[in-house]
Design a protein around this motif. Structure first.
Motif, mmCIF file in Angstrom:
data_model
loop_
_atom_site.group_PDB
_atom_site.id
_atom_site.type_symbol
_atom_site.label_atom_id
_atom_site.label_comp_id
_atom_site.label_asym_id
_atom_site.label_seq_id
_atom_site.Cartn_x
_atom_site.Cartn_y
_atom_site.Cartn_z
ATOM 1 N N GLN A 83 40.780 41.701 37.689
ATOM 2 C CA GLN A 83 39.423 42.240 37.578
ATOM 3 C C GLN A 83 38.898 42.442 38.993
ATOM 4 O OE1 GLN A 83 38.073 42.981 34.425
ATOM 5 N NE2 GLN A 83 40.198 42.493 33.870
ATOM 6 N N PHE A 84 38.911 43.681 39.451
ATOM 7 C CA PHE A 84 38.546 43.968 40.834
ATOM 8 C C PHE A 84 37.037 43.856 41.047
ATOM 9 C CE2 PHE A 84 42.457 46.522 40.016
ATOM 10 C CZ PHE A 84 43.306 45.829 40.857
ATOM 11 N N PRO A 85 36.628 43.480 42.287
ATOM 12 C CA PRO A 85 37.470 43.122 43.435
ATOM 13 C C PRO A 85 38.072 41.726 43.280
ATOM 14 C CG PRO A 85 35.168 42.816 43.999
ATOM 15 C CD PRO A 85 35.183 43.431 42.624
ATOM 16 N N VAL A 86 39.261 41.549 43.859
ATOM 17 C CA VAL A 86 39.969 40.273 43.807
ATOM 18 C C VAL A 86 40.050 39.700 45.220
ATOM 19 C CG1 VAL A 86 42.122 39.111 43.249
ATOM 20 C CG2 VAL A 86 41.344 41.026 41.831
ATOM 21 N N ALA A 87 39.561 38.496 45.405
ATOM 22 C CA ALA A 87 39.638 37.863 46.718
ATOM 23 C C ALA A 87 41.075 37.440 47.010
ATOM 24 C CB ALA A 87 38.720 36.651 46.783
ATOM 25 N N PHE A 88 41.513 37.688 48.242
ATOM 26 C CA PHE A 88 42.842 37.274 48.684
ATOM 27 C C PHE A 88 42.916 35.745 48.806
ATOM 28 C CE2 PHE A 88 42.849 41.612 50.503
ATOM 29 C CZ PHE A 88 44.131 42.029 50.187
ATOM 30 N N GLY A 89 44.151 35.244 48.805
ATOM 31 C CA GLY A 89 44.375 33.865 49.208
ATOM 32 C C GLY A 89 44.801 32.947 48.087
#
Length: 305
Positions: free
Chosen positions: A60-66
């Motif tokens: 489900q965008f936006p997706v946080a990196f990490g």
């Protein structure tokens, strides 16, 4: 609001951006953590490119990196026991790690032991835990010879050290420029590239007892040719290892494993070798360093507090 570095769709670096999002509310069994440091891993950019783990839901965008962080507990969700605000913890986040705040599952979160920094702890949930799981899966006797491909990367650095701590002899395959680095970890270095398997044979006339692959593809195939017993072939990079008679690394994903690798790090027997630290504002540059293959050891993003 809380800042995070995210991707807005499937693609390359052009879909990356900073976003402001509400501070997440911890649900049942969850911890709200103020992030102090986040590890950077190849899986981060692979997910942005469209890679999906088996059974994973559509993003489900936006997706946080990490996928690995260390920080301080700010709030605990319903049903959480054993954690309190102010605890220094680390684990794999539910809502991304390149962020000022994230959620951690309490059942798979561990406390930082005394003497372990947030920066080093943030490298453990993915790289070191994968390495630990792989070494345990191989179950080699003391003195056995283990070949590690990709020995100069984050998982490789941890795998070499964990293997050495278990009394194994290690041969590490990495670029020629990483020779002194790999040897400093306690492994015999073999330069990567064409015919590396022949170079391994030249320095191990008795053969190798197991292979821990972190590269995949042709490198995995060549490494497999060195083994008499393919049940001692594992890969964290290429699931087609099964066609060669081996197996993927079986991840346990438990707090107990995190405790074990953290103890090794605190005792000085596992050095994550953080070679570069970027502020959150330069998260994109940190990810490029890993994506372009220039990283040696681990790269970490630190969040100012």
């Amino acid at each position: 609001m809380s800042k995070a570095y995210a991707y807005t769709g499937v693609g390359g670096p052009e879909v990356e951006t900073f976003v402001d999002r509400p501070v997440p509310e911890p649900g049942s069994g969850e911890l709200l953590v103020a992030v102090r440091a986040a590890g950077v891993n190849p899986v981060d950019w692979k997910l942005r490119n469209g890679f999906r783990r088996p059974g994973a839901p559509d993003p489900q965008f936006p997706v946080a990196f990490g996928s690995e962080v260390a920080g301080t507990v700010e709030r605990v969700g319903p049903g959480v026991e054993g954690f309190a605000p102010g605890d220094a913890v680390f684990g794999s986040p539910l809502t991304g790690g390149y962020a000022e705040h994230t959620l951690l599952p309490a059942a798979v979160t561990a406390r930082l032991p005394e003497g372990l920094s947030f920066t080093d702890a943030a490298t453990l949930p993915v790289a070191a835990a994968t390495a630990w799981d792989g070494i345990q899966q191989l179950a080699l006797p003391e003195g056995a010879v283990l070949l590690v491909t990709g020995a100069g990367g984050g998982v490789g650095v941890a795998a070499v050290q964990i293997a050495r701590a278990a009394g194994l002899r290690v041969v590490g395959v990495a670029s020629a420029g990483k020779r002194s680095f790999v040897e400093s970890l306690g492994a015999r270095h073999v330069a990567s590239g064409p015919d590396f398997a022949e170079r391994v044979r030249a320095i191990t006339p008795e053969g190798v007892d197991a292979v821990f692959d972190l590269v995949g593809g042709e490198v995995l195939e060549a490494a497999a040719s060195l083994l008499r017993d393919r049940s001692k072939l594992i890969s964290a990079a290429d699931r087609s290892v099964t066609a060669l008679g081996g197996a993927p690394v079986e991840r346990t994903r438990t707090a107990a494993v995190l405790d074990k690798v953290a103890a090794l790090a605190a005792e000085g027997r596992l050095d994550p070798h953080v070679t570069a630290v970027y502020p959150l504002e330069q998260a994109g540059a940190a990810l490029r360093a890993v994506e372009e293959g220039h990283a040696r050891g681990k790269i970490v993003i630190e969040v100012a507090r």
